[in-house]
Write a protein that holds these residues in place. Structure first.
Motif, PDB file in Angstrom:
ATOM      1  N   LEU A 212     -87.289  33.298  19.009  1.00  0.00           N
ATOM      2  CA  LEU A 212     -86.807  34.849  19.771  1.00  0.00           C
ATOM      3  C   LEU A 212     -87.381  34.802  21.050  1.00  0.00           C
ATOM      4  N   TYR A 213     -88.804  34.596  21.071  1.00  0.00           N
ATOM      5  CA  TYR A 213     -89.538  34.442  22.403  1.00  0.00           C
ATOM      6  C   TYR A 213     -88.841  33.508  23.370  1.00  0.00           C
ATOM      7  N   GLU A 214     -88.787  32.340  22.780  1.00  0.00           N
ATOM      8  CA  GLU A 214     -88.134  31.130  23.427  1.00  0.00           C
ATOM      9  C   GLU A 214     -86.909  31.406  24.305  1.00  0.00           C
ATOM     10  N   ALA A 215     -85.866  31.841  23.367  1.00  0.00           N
ATOM     11  CA  ALA A 215     -84.471  32.374  23.796  1.00  0.00           C
ATOM     12  C   ALA A 215     -84.818  33.546  24.926  1.00  0.00           C
ATOM     13  N   ALA A 216     -85.559  34.432  24.620  1.00  0.00           N
ATOM     14  CA  ALA A 216     -85.790  35.584  25.771  1.00  0.00           C
ATOM     15  C   ALA A 216     -86.505  35.003  27.174  1.00  0.00           C
ATOM     16  N   GLU A 217     -87.593  33.920  26.931  1.00  0.00           N
ATOM     17  CA  GLU A 217     -87.937  33.307  27.976  1.00  0.00           C
ATOM     18  C   GLU A 217     -87.057  32.540  28.823  1.00  0.00           C
ATOM     19  N   LEU A 218     -86.227  31.715  28.189  1.00  0.00           N
ATOM     20  CA  LEU A 218     -85.068  30.995  28.917  1.00  0.00           C
ATOM     21  C   LEU A 218     -83.943  31.894  29.621  1.00  0.00           C
ATOM     22  N   GLU A 219     -83.901  33.152  29.140  1.00  0.00           N
ATOM     23  CA  GLU A 219     -82.991  34.123  29.694  1.00  0.00           C
ATOM     24  C   GLU A 219     -83.896  34.740  30.868  1.00  0.00           C
ATOM     25  N   GLY A 220     -84.964  34.500  31.060  1.00  0.00           N
ATOM     26  CA  GLY A 220     -85.758  34.990  32.244  1.00  0.00           C
ATOM     27  C   GLY A 220     -86.729  36.236  31.900  1.00  0.00           C
ATOM     28  N   ALA A 221     -86.798  36.659  30.685  1.00  0.00           N
ATOM     29  CA  ALA A 221     -87.374  37.762  30.425  1.00  0.00           C
ATOM     30  C   ALA A 221     -88.941  37.540  30.847  1.00  0.00           C
ATOM     31  N   GLY A 222     -89.750  38.496  31.169  1.00  0.00           N
ATOM     32  CA  GLY A 222     -91.091  38.393  31.403  1.00  0.00           C
ATOM     33  C   GLY A 222     -91.932  38.804  30.363  1.00  0.00           C
ATOM     34  N   PHE A 227     -92.083  41.994  24.946  1.00  0.00           N
ATOM     35  CA  PHE A 227     -93.014  42.894  24.343  1.00  0.00           C
ATOM     36  C   PHE A 227     -92.084  43.906  23.853  1.00  0.00           C
ATOM     37  N   ARG A 228     -91.586  44.584  25.054  1.00  0.00           N
ATOM     38  CA  ARG A 228     -90.754  45.791  24.903  1.00  0.00           C
ATOM     39  C   ARG A 228     -89.358  45.619  24.035  1.00  0.00           C
ATOM     40  N   SER A 229     -88.878  44.452  24.248  1.00  0.00           N
ATOM     41  CA  SER A 229     -87.547  44.230  23.688  1.00  0.00           C
ATOM     42  C   SER A 229     -87.494  43.491  22.360  1.00  0.00           C
ATOM     43  N   ILE A 230     -88.632  42.733  21.805  1.00  0.00           N
ATOM     44  CA  ILE A 230     -88.790  41.816  20.792  1.00  0.00           C
ATOM     45  C   ILE A 230     -90.021  42.365  20.000  1.00  0.00           C
ATOM     46  N   THR A 231     -91.015  42.293  20.428  1.00  0.00           N
ATOM     47  CA  THR A 231     -92.146  42.718  19.575  1.00  0.00           C
ATOM     48  C   THR A 231     -92.334  43.758  19.152  1.00  0.00           C
ATOM     49  N   PHE A 232     -92.414  45.076  19.971  1.00  0.00           N
ATOM     50  CA  PHE A 232     -92.473  46.389  19.480  1.00  0.00           C
ATOM     51  C   PHE A 232     -91.463  46.851  18.454  1.00  0.00           C
ATOM     52  N   PRO A 233     -90.047  46.518  18.736  1.00  0.00           N
ATOM     53  CA  PRO A 233     -89.091  46.922  17.701  1.00  0.00           C
ATOM     54  C   PRO A 233     -89.341  46.315  16.478  1.00  0.00           C
TER      55      PRO A 233
END
Length: 318
Positions: A212-222, A227-233
């Motif tokens: 999930l983090y790898e996909a978000a990072e590829l999309e340019g998420a900092g 943290f706000r969109s993946i970790t905390f939820p």
């Protein structure tokens, strides 16, 4: 024809067919056996809960409607104790103190526990040692934590005030100023609860897939966006559990406050639990103390019910 018989009217009947209703009855008996087995395993815990929790709670509920000093027979007075609570300024001060204490310790210990868990979930040198250090206060009893707090915050011999004086700064009146005394209690509680919150959050973090983090990072998420969109939820169930546990703990806090401040100065750090103790064992108004305990129980149950209702559908997948 094997396994069949010819009836009088020429109809073929299955010789191996069971009598009507036998299969549902066997299913019911199987379910009954499973239920009995389950209750047999749960019986020891249910008995202990009944003897040491439900029975005392029932006695306390009955006692709250009486006037009782611990000697002689209780005198039934109905809701007089609860009516007296409405005009008791100390009770309302204790309720405000408890609510304020709960809010600050909840935010501090849960927030700090989450931050440390996120940090220690990464590959860092000495990570296991840091986890142990942060969790260590959890194995210390409340009385011992209170004594450590006395060593830290005592106005005459405390480490903090001695350090401030050595630096040429004014000492903080932790024992004679209400705000400072409450701050000391809150800080010691956060110190003691952060490790538990960290462990629960670490368990939740390790259940989140790295993809999930790898996909978000590829999309340019900092980092903050991840943290706000993946970790905390995805830590929602852990947060829900910690909210319930920490609020219950904070509303029931007693030993730390009793040892560190005794509820003082004045009523500045008086909690509902310490006020109930004072009424039960100092003024010997045990019926009144039981009424305070029942109010405390209702408040905790109401909070748990609201949280459960708000979060009951969180883990349901469609």
């Amino acid at each position: 024809m094997t396994g069949t018989t010819l009836g009088a009217g020429g109809a073929v009947a299955d010789a191996t067919a069971r009598p009507p209703g036998s299969r549902p009855s066997s299913r019911r008996r199987a379910r009954m056996r499973e239920t009995l087995v389950g209750y047999s395993f749960a019986a020891p815990n249910l008995i202990l809960l009944g003897v040491f929790l439900l029975y005392p709670l029932g006695l306390a509920a009955v006692l709250s409607f009486t006037r009782y000093s611990g000697f002689g027979a209780p005198e039934w007075i109905g809701i007089a104790n609860y009516a007296e609570l409405l005009s008791d300024a100390t009770f309302w001060r204790a309720l405000i103190n408890t609510t304020f204490f709960t809010a600050l310790t909840l935010l501090g210990s849960v927030g700090l526990g989450l931050a440390i868990a996120v940090l220690l979930n990464k590959a860092l040198p000495g990570r296991a040692l840091f986890r142990t250090i942060v969790y260590a206060p959890m194995v210390v009893s409340g009385v011992a934590s209170g004594l450590i707090g006395v060593l830290m915050f005592d106005e005459n011999t405390g480490v903090i005030d001695k350090g401030l004086i050595a630096l040429g700064l004014p000492a903080i009146p932790f024992q004679s100023n209400g705000t400072a005394a409450m701050a000391a209690v809150i800080l010691m509680t956060i110190w003691g609860r952060t490790g538990f919150n960290m462990v629960i959050y670490l368990a939740g973090l390790q259940g989140i897939g790295a993809e999930l983090y790898e996909a978000a990072e590829l999309e340019g998420a900092g980092p903050w966006q991840r943290f706000r969109s993946i970790t905390f939820p995805l830590l929602g169930p852990s947060t829900f559990f910690l909210l319930i546990m920490n609020v219950i703990y904070s509303f029931q806090v007693f030993d730390l406050v009793f040892v560190l401040t005794g509820g003082g100065p004045g009523d500045a750090t008086t909690m509902l639990t310490t006020y109930a103790y004072t009424n039960a064992f100092t003024t010997r108004a045990q019926g009144y103390a039981a009424a305070i305990g029942m109010v405390l129980l209702v408040l905790m149950l109401a909070f748990a019910a609201v949280q459960w209702r708000l979060n009951r559908g969180r883990d349901v997948t469609e």
